[in-house]
Design a protein around this motif. Structure first.
Motif, PDB file in Angstrom:
ATOM      1  N   ASP B  21      63.511  40.865  82.688  1.00 49.48           N
ATOM      2  CA  ASP B  21      64.542  39.872  83.016  1.00 49.48           C
ATOM      3  C   ASP B  21      64.506  38.529  82.204  1.00 49.48           C
ATOM      4  O   ASP B  21      65.554  37.880  81.924  1.00 49.48           O
ATOM      5  CB  ASP B  21      64.312  39.403  84.467  1.00 49.48           C
ATOM      6  CG  ASP B  21      64.806  40.724  85.489  1.00 49.48           C
ATOM      7  OD1 ASP B  21      65.220  41.510  84.813  1.00 49.48           O
ATOM      8  OD2 ASP B  21      64.291  40.578  86.750  1.00 49.48           O
ATOM      9  N   TYR B  22      63.378  38.149  82.029  1.00 49.14           N
ATOM     10  CA  TYR B  22      63.222  36.786  81.411  1.00 49.14           C
ATOM     11  C   TYR B  22      63.442  36.752  79.843  1.00 49.14           C
ATOM     12  O   TYR B  22      64.102  36.109  79.376  1.00 49.14           O
ATOM     13  CB  TYR B  22      61.503  36.262  81.586  1.00 49.14           C
ATOM     14  CG  TYR B  22      61.478  34.929  80.772  1.00 49.14           C
ATOM     15  CD1 TYR B  22      62.310  33.939  81.138  1.00 49.14           C
ATOM     16  CD2 TYR B  22      60.554  34.780  79.672  1.00 49.14           C
ATOM     17  CE1 TYR B  22      62.066  32.601  80.339  1.00 49.14           C
ATOM     18  CE2 TYR B  22      60.345  33.587  78.860  1.00 49.14           C
ATOM     19  CZ  TYR B  22      61.059  32.312  79.159  1.00 49.14           C
ATOM     20  OH  TYR B  22      61.101  31.588  78.520  1.00 49.14           O
ATOM     21  N   GLN B  25      67.004  36.456  79.486  1.00 51.80           N
ATOM     22  CA  GLN B  25      67.521  35.088  79.562  1.00 51.80           C
ATOM     23  C   GLN B  25      67.409  34.227  78.255  1.00 51.80           C
ATOM     24  O   GLN B  25      68.247  33.608  77.814  1.00 51.80           O
ATOM     25  CB  GLN B  25      66.777  34.527  80.602  1.00 51.80           C
ATOM     26  CG  GLN B  25      66.987  34.752  82.093  1.00 51.80           C
ATOM     27  CD  GLN B  25      68.286  34.505  82.707  1.00 51.80           C
ATOM     28  OE1 GLN B  25      69.104  33.559  82.085  1.00 51.80           O
ATOM     29  NE2 GLN B  25      68.631  35.281  83.537  1.00 51.80           N
ATOM     30  N   GLN B  29      70.365  33.015  75.891  1.00 50.94           N
ATOM     31  CA  GLN B  29      70.277  31.575  75.127  1.00 50.94           C
ATOM     32  C   GLN B  29      70.196  31.378  73.504  1.00 50.94           C
ATOM     33  O   GLN B  29      70.907  30.715  73.176  1.00 50.94           O
ATOM     34  CB  GLN B  29      68.903  31.058  75.720  1.00 50.94           C
ATOM     35  CG  GLN B  29      68.868  29.442  75.451  1.00 50.94           C
ATOM     36  CD  GLN B  29      67.420  28.964  75.748  1.00 50.94           C
ATOM     37  OE1 GLN B  29      66.554  29.666  75.871  1.00 50.94           O
ATOM     38  NE2 GLN B  29      67.579  27.514  75.206  1.00 50.94           N
ATOM     39  N   THR B 135      76.926  21.446  89.710  1.00 54.83           N
ATOM     40  CA  THR B 135      75.904  22.593  89.776  1.00 54.83           C
ATOM     41  C   THR B 135      76.420  23.786  90.720  1.00 54.83           C
ATOM     42  O   THR B 135      77.568  23.379  91.318  1.00 54.83           O
ATOM     43  CB  THR B 135      74.688  22.011  90.434  1.00 54.83           C
ATOM     44  OG1 THR B 135      74.808  21.394  91.739  1.00 54.83           O
ATOM     45  CG2 THR B 135      73.958  20.903  89.548  1.00 54.83           C
ATOM     46  N   HIS B 215      77.738  28.670  77.645  1.00 52.70           N
ATOM     47  CA  HIS B 215      76.322  27.865  77.989  1.00 52.70           C
ATOM     48  C   HIS B 215      76.512  27.445  79.572  1.00 52.70           C
ATOM     49  O   HIS B 215      75.656  27.605  80.308  1.00 52.70           O
ATOM     50  CB  HIS B 215      76.009  26.458  77.140  1.00 52.70           C
ATOM     51  CG  HIS B 215      74.964  25.977  77.468  1.00 52.70           C
ATOM     52  ND1 HIS B 215      73.866  26.121  76.924  1.00 52.70           N
ATOM     53  CD2 HIS B 215      74.659  24.810  78.411  1.00 52.70           C
ATOM     54  CE1 HIS B 215      72.713  25.358  77.448  1.00 52.70           C
ATOM     55  NE2 HIS B 215      73.300  24.511  78.271  1.00 52.70           N
ATOM     56  N   TRP B 218      75.846  30.398  81.401  1.00 48.06           N
ATOM     57  CA  TRP B 218      74.447  30.967  81.583  1.00 48.06           C
ATOM     58  C   TRP B 218      73.765  30.179  82.408  1.00 48.06           C
ATOM     59  O   TRP B 218      72.888  30.366  83.383  1.00 48.06           O
ATOM     60  CB  TRP B 218      73.958  31.065  80.252  1.00 48.06           C
ATOM     61  CG  TRP B 218      72.568  31.237  80.322  1.00 48.06           C
ATOM     62  CD1 TRP B 218      71.736  32.310  80.469  1.00 48.06           C
ATOM     63  CD2 TRP B 218      71.708  30.223  79.449  1.00 48.06           C
ATOM     64  NE1 TRP B 218      70.483  32.078  80.309  1.00 48.06           N
ATOM     65  CE2 TRP B 218      70.227  30.982  79.877  1.00 48.06           C
ATOM     66  CE3 TRP B 218      71.241  28.940  79.124  1.00 48.06           C
ATOM     67  CZ2 TRP B 218      68.954  30.299  79.385  1.00 48.06           C
ATOM     68  CZ3 TRP B 218      70.311  28.464  78.672  1.00 48.06           C
ATOM     69  CH2 TRP B 218      69.082  28.960  78.798  1.00 48.06           C
ATOM     70  N   GLN B 219      74.028  28.526  82.313  1.00 44.29           N
ATOM     71  CA  GLN B 219      73.185  27.696  83.125  1.00 44.29           C
ATOM     72  C   GLN B 219      73.545  27.386  84.454  1.00 44.29           C
ATOM     73  O   GLN B 219      72.905  26.903  85.410  1.00 44.29           O
ATOM     74  CB  GLN B 219      73.085  26.288  82.425  1.00 44.29           C
ATOM     75  CG  GLN B 219      72.345  26.093  81.316  1.00 44.29           C
ATOM     76  CD  GLN B 219      70.739  26.109  81.301  1.00 44.29           C
ATOM     77  OE1 GLN B 219      70.351  26.910  82.115  1.00 44.29           O
ATOM     78  NE2 GLN B 219      70.117  25.193  80.836  1.00 44.29           N
ATOM     79  N   HIS B 220      74.839  27.944  84.710  1.00 44.23           N
ATOM     80  CA  HIS B 220      75.509  27.499  86.097  1.00 44.23           C
ATOM     81  C   HIS B 220      75.498  26.106  86.536  1.00 44.23           C
ATOM     82  O   HIS B 220      75.832  25.800  87.766  1.00 44.23           O
ATOM     83  CB  HIS B 220      74.673  28.473  87.045  1.00 44.23           C
ATOM     84  CG  HIS B 220      74.506  29.828  87.128  1.00 44.23           C
ATOM     85  ND1 HIS B 220      73.425  30.430  87.671  1.00 44.23           N
ATOM     86  CD2 HIS B 220      75.015  30.541  86.192  1.00 44.23           C
ATOM     87  CE1 HIS B 220      73.475  31.672  87.485  1.00 44.23           C
ATOM     88  NE2 HIS B 220      74.358  31.796  86.251  1.00 44.23           N
ATOM     89  N   SER B 221      75.633  25.304  85.429  1.00 42.63           N
ATOM     90  CA  SER B 221      75.777  23.977  85.684  1.00 42.63           C
ATOM     91  C   SER B 221      76.116  23.125  84.451  1.00 42.63           C
ATOM     92  O   SER B 221      75.900  23.823  83.401  1.00 42.63           O
ATOM     93  CB  SER B 221      74.420  23.354  86.306  1.00 42.63           C
ATOM     94  OG  SER B 221      73.571  23.485  85.323  1.00 42.63           O
ATOM     95  N   PHE B 223      75.702  19.510  82.728  1.00 40.61           N
ATOM     96  CA  PHE B 223      75.098  17.964  82.742  1.00 40.61           C
ATOM     97  C   PHE B 223      75.570  17.050  81.550  1.00 40.61           C
ATOM     98  O   PHE B 223      75.825  17.688  80.618  1.00 40.61           O
ATOM     99  CB  PHE B 223      73.640  18.117  82.766  1.00 40.61           C
ATOM    100  CG  PHE B 223      73.112  18.305  84.315  1.00 40.61           C
ATOM    101  CD1 PHE B 223      72.759  17.463  85.179  1.00 40.61           C
ATOM    102  CD2 PHE B 223      73.107  19.774  84.624  1.00 40.61           C
ATOM    103  CE1 PHE B 223      72.452  17.543  86.455  1.00 40.61           C
ATOM    104  CE2 PHE B 223      72.499  19.987  85.791  1.00 40.61           C
ATOM    105  CZ  PHE B 223      72.250  18.979  86.812  1.00 40.61           C
ATOM    106  N   ASP B 225      73.729  15.995  79.353  1.00 38.94           N
ATOM    107  CA  ASP B 225      72.960  16.391  78.538  1.00 38.94           C
ATOM    108  C   ASP B 225      73.858  17.081  77.191  1.00 38.94           C
ATOM    109  O   ASP B 225      73.565  17.234  76.321  1.00 38.94           O
ATOM    110  CB  ASP B 225      71.876  16.977  78.650  1.00 38.94           C
ATOM    111  CG  ASP B 225      70.755  16.030  79.391  1.00 38.94           C
ATOM    112  OD1 ASP B 225      71.176  14.771  79.179  1.00 38.94           O
ATOM    113  OD2 ASP B 225      69.728  16.489  79.478  1.00 38.94           O
ATOM    114  N   LEU B 226      74.863  17.851  77.819  1.00 42.81           N
ATOM    115  CA  LEU B 226      75.505  18.834  77.153  1.00 42.81           C
ATOM    116  C   LEU B 226      76.160  17.959  75.992  1.00 42.81           C
ATOM    117  O   LEU B 226      76.445  18.506  74.744  1.00 42.81           O
ATOM    118  CB  LEU B 226      76.714  19.486  77.938  1.00 42.81           C
ATOM    119  CG  LEU B 226      76.391  20.648  78.838  1.00 42.81           C
ATOM    120  CD1 LEU B 226      77.836  21.241  79.354  1.00 42.81           C
ATOM    121  CD2 LEU B 226      75.599  21.682  78.245  1.00 42.81           C
ATOM    122  N   GLU B 261      60.557  28.413  70.906  1.00 41.35           N
ATOM    123  CA  GLU B 261      60.397  27.511  71.984  1.00 41.35           C
ATOM    124  C   GLU B 261      60.057  28.374  73.163  1.00 41.35           C
ATOM    125  O   GLU B 261      59.010  27.779  73.914  1.00 41.35           O
ATOM    126  CB  GLU B 261      61.864  26.860  72.306  1.00 41.35           C
ATOM    127  CG  GLU B 261      61.940  25.806  73.732  1.00 41.35           C
ATOM    128  CD  GLU B 261      63.075  25.190  73.759  1.00 41.35           C
ATOM    129  OE1 GLU B 261      64.012  25.410  73.074  1.00 41.35           O
ATOM    130  OE2 GLU B 261      62.925  24.511  74.558  1.00 41.35           O
TER     131      GLU B 261
END
Lengths: 401, 307
Positions: B21-22, B25, B29, B135, B215, B218-221, B223, B225-226, B261
Motif C-alpha cells: 500500500d505504501y 502511494q 506521488q 480538506t 495532486h 491524491w492528497q484529498h486536500s 493548501f 503550499d500548492l 525522499e
C-alpha cells in the motif's frame, strides 16, 4: 485413561511456557507522532516528543498496555500539511502504527484528520488549536488539549474583571490570530459593553521587524493589548517592544501560550515584568502529587523543566492509554467508545482534571493566568498571583452529536 | 528506443500489483510529480525560460477542483476541464507579462506572480479557507482508489509525454528552439517570438494544471503550499536531477526525487540535508542529470560496436 491424562497434563507446563513466551514476543503497540522538529517551532516539537516519550516509558515500566509494550515512532511534520499527510500515510501503511498523536500546527491537524476515516485509525491531537478541528465531528479525531476558542473565551472572562476599557490587538496574520481576537473581543463586549477597540495590528507570522506595529500601537494609546503572538514571534516582539518603552504604558495580555518555556526561556532577562501571561500548564502551579512526580521525572530524564507542550503530550498519551485499557482493544471504534462512554473519559493530569466531551471529542480543562515576575531560582520569569480559569468557563456549545 | 518504451510501459502497467500500500502511494506521488516536471520542461527545454512560477498553474488547477468540489458539490472528475482552464488562464496572464523579459528578470517576475496568488489563497479565509486549506476531498470511484489513481496518473503521464513529443517535432517546436537559440535572427525572418513563447507558456502551464488536479485527488486536500514557491522549486529540482536535455529526464528525475525522499525519511529526519548533498553532487559531477550515468556507458559502447 490415566496415561492419556498424564500425557496431556504433563504437557501443560510446556504449553504455558510457550504461550507465555508468545505473550512476551507480542509486537509492540506502535504510536506514530507527528511533531515539528525543524524550523522556528522546533522547540515545541522537541518538548512534545519528550513528554510523549516519558509517558510511554512510564507505561512500559508498569507492564505496558494489554500485555504489550508501547513504541513511539517520531516524524517531522515540518509544520507543512503536504509533508505531514505523506508522513502520516507512511506511518499508517509502512510502519503500521496503531495510533497517530501530537501535531503542533492547525493546518497540519486539518490535513491529517481525514486520513483517520480513510484508514480507520484514531488521531489524538495534543497541541494544534484550531476550533475547526473538533467542529468537524470526525469520529476518530480526539483533542486532549485546549482549542483557541476555549482559550479566547477564558481570556475574555478574565479580562472582563480587569479595569481596562481601551483594548487593541496584535496577532499573527493567519487563522489562529484572527479567530482568537474575534472570539475574545466578541465575548468581552458581551460581558462588558463599554469596551472600546482602538486598533488592530496584523504582522505576518515569522515577522522580524515589529517596529511599525509597535509605534502604531503606542500612538493608539490602548490601556491593554491582547495578543496571541507565540514562539519566536513573541520573543522578537517583546525584545523590540522593550526598546520603545511599550510595557511602561501598556498592559500586555498574552493569550494562550505566552508563558510557554519555549518563549520565556529564550527571552531570559528581557522578559517584561508584571504583564499578564497565560499558559495551558505551569509546572510550578499544581501542588498535587501527580504533578510533583511528573515534574521531577521529566527534569531527571531530560534535564529541562516541563513546558505546557511537554505536559500536554505526556497527559495526552496517558489519556489515550486509559482509553485503550478501558476498550481492551486497539481498533478505532472501540477507542471511540472508550473515550465517549460514561459521559466522557476523565483523567487526572499533572495540570488537573481533563474531561473529554463525548459529542465533539474536545477536552476541557482549567487555564493558567499569572503576572510575570523575576525569579532567583530559574533562568526565566515565573508566574505569580495565578488565576485559574475553571474549565466550565471555557465550555461552549457544539453542533456534534 | 521503441522496445525500451514498450518494456517501460508494460512494467509501469503491472507495477501496482507488486507494490504494498505504501509503495503505491509513493508511486502515485512520483507519477504526479513526473507529469508536472515533464510539463515544466516543455517550456524550459524549448524556450530556455526558467519559470519559478509554475506553482501558480499547478495550484490554480488544484484549488479550482477543491473549491468546486467543496463549495458546489461537483463530482471530482467533472472539475477537470475547469481546472485546466484555470491553469491556462493563469499561465496566459503570467506568460503575457513575463516572456517579454529574459533570464533572471523573467524568473523573478514569474515568482512574483505565483507568490501573489499564494498570498490570495493564504489570506482569503472566506473563500479558500486560508492557511487551514480545503480538506476532506475524498474523490469517489476510480480516483479515490489508489490503484485507480495510479492508472489515471499513468495515463496522464503518457498523454502529456505524447503532446510534448508532438510539439517538439512540429514546426512550432522548431520555431521555439530557433527563438531560443537566436531571437534576433528569428525576429528578422518574421517570427513573432512573443506569440510563440506565450503559447509555449500556456501549454506548459495547462499541462501543469493536470498535475495539480491529480495532486489534489491524491492528497484529498488543497493548501496554500500548492501555490508556494517551494512547489516551483521542487519541480525544478526534479528536472535538474533527471536532466532537462533528455526527453524523459524530468519524469525520471521526479521518480528519483520521490523515491529518495521516501527512503531517506523512513531512516532519518534530515531529509533536507540529504537533498542538499544530492543536489550538490548532481550539479558538480552530473550536470546533465542521472540519465547521463546511463548514456555515457551507451556512448562508449557505440564506437566499440563499430570497431
Amino acid at each position: 485413561m490415566t496415561r492419556t491424562f498424564t500425557r496431556y497434563f504433563g504437557l501443560m507446563p510446556l504449553l504455558v511456557a510457550l504461550t507465555g513466551s508468545a505473550m512476551a514476543q507480542q509486537p509492540p503497540i506502535k504510536i506514530g507522532a507527528l511533531n515539528v522538529l525543524s524550523g522556528s517551532f522546533a522547540a515545541y516539537g522537541k518538548s512534545g516528543r519528550q513528554g510523549a516519550q516519558l509517558a510511554i516509558d512510564d507505561i512500559n515500566a508498569s507492564g505496558g498496555l494489554l500485555g504489550r509494550k508501547l513504541e513511539l515512532i517520531q516524524v517531522d511534520s515540518q509544520a507543512k500539511p503536504d509533508v505531514a499527510v505523506q508522513e502520516a500515510r507512511r506511518l499508517i501503511l509502512n510502519e503500521k502504527v496503531n495510533f497517530l498523536i501530537g501535531i503542533d500546527s492547525s493546518s497540519v491537524s486539518l490535513a491529517v484528520a481525514p486520513l483517520t476515516k480513510e484508514y480507520k485509525i484514531p488521531l489524538v491531537v495534543m497541541h494544534a488549536a484550531t476550533p475547526a478541528l473538533t467542529e468537524q465531528c470526525n469520529p476518530y479525531v480526539f483533542r486532549t488539549s485546549n482549542n483557541a476558542r476555549m482559550d479566547a473565551y477564558a481570556a475574555a472572562d478574565l479580562a472582563a474583571k480587569l479595569p481596562y476599557k481601551r483594548w487593541a490587538n496584535i496577532g499573527p496574520d493567519y487563522e489562529f490570530g484572527h479567530s482568537s481576537w474575534n472570539d475574545f473581543i466578541a465575548r468581552l463586549k458581551e460581558k462588558k459593553p463599554d469596551v472600546e477597540v482602538v486598533g488592530e495590528q496584523w504582522p505576518k507570522g515569522g515577522e522580524s521587524n515589529y517596529t511599525p506595529y509597535i509605534t502604531a500601537l503606542v500612538q493608539q494609546r490602548p490601556e491593554a493589548v491582547f495578543s496571541v503572538l507565540w514562539a519566536g514571534d513573541l520573543v522578537t516582539f517583546v525584545r523590540q517592544a522593550n526598546a520603545f518603552g511599550f510595557f511602561k504604558q501598556i498592559k500586555l495580555f498574552e493569550d494562550p501560550v505566552g508563558a510557554a518555556l519555549e518563549s520565556i526561556g529564550p527571552m531570559g532577562k528581557e522578559a517584561p515584568i508584571g504583564e499578564l501571561f497565560s499558559t495551558r500548564y505551569w509546572f510550578l502551579q499544581s501542588q498535587s502529587p501527580v504533578n510533583k512526580k511528573f515534574v521531577e521525572a521529566y527534569h531527571k530524564k531530560w534535564n529541562e523543566w516541563p513546558s505546557y507542550n511537554a505536559e500536554e503530550h505526556y497527559a495526552g498519551v496517558q489519556m489515550l492509554a486509559a482509553a485503550v485499557k478501558k476498550a481492551k482493544a486497539l481498533d478505532a471504534d472501540a477507542i471511540k467508545k472508550a473515550f465517549e462512554a460514561d459521559g466522557g473519559l476523565t483523567y487526572e493530569a499533572p495540570e488537573g482534571k481533563k474531561w473529554m466531551r463525548p459529542a465533539d471529542h474536545q477536552v476541557f480543562e482549567a487555564l493558567v493566568w499569572g503576572y510575570t515576575t523575576p525569579s532567583n531560582d530559574y533562568p526565566f520569569v515565573v508566574l505569580k498571583d495565578i488565576t485559574m480559569v475553571p474549565e466550565k468557563d471555557t465550555v461552549y456549545p457544539t453542533k456534534c452529536k | 528506443m521503441r522496445t525500451k518504451l514498450a518494456v517501460a510501459a508494460v512494467v509501469l502497467a503491472v507495477f501496482p500489483w507488486f507494490l504494498h500500500d505504501y509503495g503505491l502511494q509513493v508511486a502515485i506521488q512520483a507519477l504526479v510529480l513526473g507529469v508536472f516536471a515533464m510539463s515544466f520542461n516543455l517550456l524550459f527545454r524549448n524556450t530556455g525560460l526558467l519559470s519559478f512560477g509554475h506553482a501558480a498553474c499547478f495550484g490554480a488547477a488544484g484549488y479550482t477542483t477543491a473549491l468546486l468540489v467543496s463549495k458546489l458539490r461537483w463530482s471530482f472528475a467533472a472539475t477537470l476541464p475547469l481546472a485546466l482552464v484555470a491553469a491556462a488562464l493563469v499561465a496566459l496572464v503570467i506568460g503575457f507579462f513575463s516572456v517579454r523579459l529574459t533570464k533572471i528578470y523573467f524568473t523573478m517576475l514569474t515568482l512574483a506572480f505565483s507568490q501573489m496568488l499564494w498570498a490570495v489563497a493564504h489570506k482569503w479565509y472566506g473563500f479558500t479557507g486560508g492557511d487551514n486549506g480545503i480538506t476532506g476531498l475524498l474523490p469517489p470511484g476510480l480516483l479515490g482508489n489508489p490503484k485507480g489513481l495510479y492508472y489515471a496518473s499513468l495515463v496522464a503521464l503518457v498523454l502529456v509525454s505524447g503532446i510534448i513529443y508532438i510539439v517538439r517535432r512540429s514546426p512550432a517546436g522548431y520555431t521555439l528552439r530557433a527563438v531560443r537559440d537566436n531571437p534576433a535572427r528569428a525576429e528578422a525572418i518574421g517570427i513573432s517570438a512573443f506569440e510563440y513563447m506565450v503559447a509555449a507558456f500556456v501549454l506548459s502551464g495547462t499541462l501543469s494544471g493536470l498535475a495539480g488536479f491529480l495532486h489534489v485527488a491524491w492528497q484529498h486536500s488543497a493548501f496554500p503550499d500548492l501555490l508556494y514557491w517551494t512547489t516551483s522549486a521542487e519541480v525544478i529540482i526534479a528536472v535538474i536531477l533527471g536532466g532537462s536535455a533528455e526527453f524523459f529526464g524530468p519524469a525520471i528525475g521526479a521518480v528519483v526525487l520521490v523515491v529518495l525522499e521516501a527512503v531517506v525519511r523512513s531512516h532519518t529526519q534530515y531529509w533536507p540535508l540529504a537533498l542538499g548533498m544530492v543536489l550538490l553532487a548532481m550539479v558538480l559531477f552530473f550536470p546533465s542529470g542521472v540519465i547521463s550515468l546511463f548514456q555515457r556507458r551507451q556512448r562508449e559502447e557505440v564506437p566499440r560496436a563499430a570497431a
